[in-house]
Design an enzyme around this catalytic site. Structure first.
Site, PDB file in Angstrom:
ATOM      1  N   ASP A 175       0.853  -1.189   0.000  1.00 59.90           N
ATOM      2  CA  ASP A 175       0.000   0.000   0.000  1.00 59.90           C
ATOM      3  C   ASP A 175       0.887   1.235   0.000  1.00 59.90           C
ATOM      4  O   ASP A 175       1.977   1.234   0.589  1.00 59.90           O
ATOM      5  CB  ASP A 175      -0.914   0.016   1.224  1.00 59.90           C
ATOM      6  CG  ASP A 175      -1.899   1.183   1.187  1.00 59.90           C
ATOM      7  OD1 ASP A 175      -2.551   1.379   0.155  1.00 59.90           O
ATOM      8  OD2 ASP A 175      -1.988   1.912   2.183  1.00 59.90           O
ATOM      9  N   GLU A 234       0.906   5.673   0.338  1.00 62.21           N
ATOM     10  CA  GLU A 234       0.257   6.956   0.587  1.00 62.21           C
ATOM     11  C   GLU A 234       1.018   7.986  -0.236  1.00 62.21           C
ATOM     12  O   GLU A 234       2.258   7.954  -0.284  1.00 62.21           O
ATOM     13  CB  GLU A 234       0.284   7.323   2.078  1.00 62.21           C
ATOM     14  CG  GLU A 234      -0.387   6.304   2.997  1.00 62.21           C
ATOM     15  CD  GLU A 234      -1.879   6.155   2.760  1.00 62.21           C
ATOM     16  OE1 GLU A 234      -2.457   6.986   2.034  1.00 62.21           O
ATOM     17  OE2 GLU A 234      -2.464   5.203   3.301  1.00 62.21           O
ATOM     18  N   HIS A 247      -5.738   3.903   7.036  1.00 64.03           N
ATOM     19  CA  HIS A 247      -5.078   4.997   6.324  1.00 64.03           C
ATOM     20  C   HIS A 247      -3.601   5.144   6.644  1.00 64.03           C
ATOM     21  O   HIS A 247      -2.976   6.127   6.236  1.00 64.03           O
ATOM     22  CB  HIS A 247      -5.807   6.326   6.537  1.00 64.03           C
ATOM     23  CG  HIS A 247      -7.147   6.373   5.879  1.00 64.03           C
ATOM     24  ND1 HIS A 247      -7.328   6.082   4.547  1.00 64.03           N
ATOM     25  CD2 HIS A 247      -8.370   6.646   6.358  1.00 64.03           C
ATOM     26  CE1 HIS A 247      -8.603   6.194   4.232  1.00 64.03           C
ATOM     27  NE2 HIS A 247      -9.263   6.528   5.324  1.00 64.03           N
ATOM     28  N   ASP A 264      -3.061  -0.892   6.786  1.00 64.05           N
ATOM     29  CA  ASP A 264      -3.972  -1.293   5.711  1.00 64.05           C
ATOM     30  C   ASP A 264      -3.536  -2.614   5.082  1.00 64.05           C
ATOM     31  O   ASP A 264      -4.373  -3.423   4.672  1.00 64.05           O
ATOM     32  CB  ASP A 264      -4.035  -0.202   4.639  1.00 64.05           C
ATOM     33  CG  ASP A 264      -4.913   0.977   5.057  1.00 64.05           C
ATOM     34  OD1 ASP A 264      -5.572   0.873   6.114  1.00 64.05           O
ATOM     35  OD2 ASP A 264      -4.930   1.991   4.341  1.00 64.05           O
TER      36      ASP A 264
END
Length: 326
Positions: A78, A80, A216, A221
């Site tokens: 994942d 960000e 988040h 996650d």
């Protein structure tokens, strides 16, 4: 007279034992602590039919050794980022959880975890901070450790992202480490609706499965997605088994090149997406279908869009190594 007055006074001054007993405060036995466990109380509430309980997802520990019955390596990944455009925005956090699995899609153990922050070239937009909780102060001076990340990605047989079409372009723009890897998308390659889910966002999947997690942040996650992928429902295959099987099948991308302009709404309604050519694709409407759907889709284009039986729109065959790329 005196005797009567003294009797009256005595009556008020010294209550009889019966009266005193009646006036004494009642002494209740101390309440006993509920001996039931949290899980027993949760089940009792659920069985009442008036409550739904969310249980906190707990991350699995790293296994000390790899079991030989799970020879393959997957990585749930994942990112960000500072925005949605992989050409102009930057990764500010990467999370990766490596796990073993068997050829039949059975998940084994977690064998590695990496989470790292990176300071971008520009301040993090306020809306990104609100969404992720990542501030400029948190990323100041931080650099993602490529060597540690490589230890997980390099040997991976499959990288899984919840919306690989977003994460893969960012990762490949970030490092050549991700070039040439096989990717799978846990949004588009699992039929969540057939499993009783009414949405595909990770938070929704977690909640409807009966859990909650600290969302988040990238590693959190990743742990949450792995738990949902490995969640067995009845006697059917797990979501990960379905995903792994889907990743091994080829897909066909069809480009409705030179389609009449007035047919754009029909194409859009059927699920075609527009490519302006800036991403290396042809400038046209396009769609991805399974190999078994290719004949029907070509027939639709020839009869409904081009209205020419000999039309031969361009097609590209894609595998897990090609899909979700730039």
């Amino acid at each position: 007279m005196s005797v009567q007055r003294d009797s009256q006074l005595d009556m008020f001054a010294r209550p009889s034992p019966a009266v005193a007993k009646a006036r004494a405060p009642s002494r209740r036995p101390p309440s006993q602590p509920d001996a039931r466990s949290d899980e027993e109380m949760a089940r009792a509430l659920e069985e009442s039919g008036n409550y739904r309980i969310l249980r906190k997802l707990t991350a699995r520990p790293i296994a000390p050794v790899r079991r030989p019955e799970y020879p393959r390596l997957g990585v749930v990944l994942d990112t960000e980022t500072t925005g949605l455009n992989h050409r102009s925005d930057e990764i500010i956090e990467i999370g990766a959880v490596a796990f073993t699995f068997a050829d039949n899609g059975t998940v084994g153990d977690i064998v590695g975890i990496y989470g790292g922050l990176q300071q971008p070239s520009r301040p993090i937009p306020p809306e990104v901070t609100r969404l992720t909780g990542i501030t400029d102060a948190m990323v100041e001076g931080q650099v993602i450790d490529i060597r540690s990340l490589s230890d997980l990605i390099e040997p991976a047989d499959l990288i899984i992202a919840h919306n690989a079409g977003f994460d893969r372009p960012f990762c490949e723009a970030f490092s050549t480490l991700f070039t040439g890897k096989a990717w799978a998308c846990s949004v588009s390659e699992i039929d969540w609706s057939a499993r009783g889910f009414e949405g595909t966002k990770l938070g929704y999947l977690v909640g409807q499965a009966g859990y909650f997690h600290d969302g988040h942040r990238a590693v959190d996650d990743c742990h949450a997605l792995l738990e949902i992928l490995d969640r067995q429902q009845g006697e059917g295959e797990s979501p990960f088994a379905e995903l792994y099987r889907a990743s091994q099948r080829s897909r066909i991308r069809i480009f409705a090149e030179h389609s009449p302009f007035e047919m754009k709404d029909h194409l859009k309604a059927r699920g075609y997406r527009w490519s302006d050519g800036s991403d290396g694709r042809l400038k046209s409407w396009w769609i991805e279908v399974g190999e078994d759907e290719l004949g029907d889709e070509l027939s639709y284009l020839r009869s409904e869009i081009y209205r020419w039986r000999e039309a031969d729109p361009p097609t590209v065959r894609l595998t897990a190594f090609d899909r979700f790329k730039l």
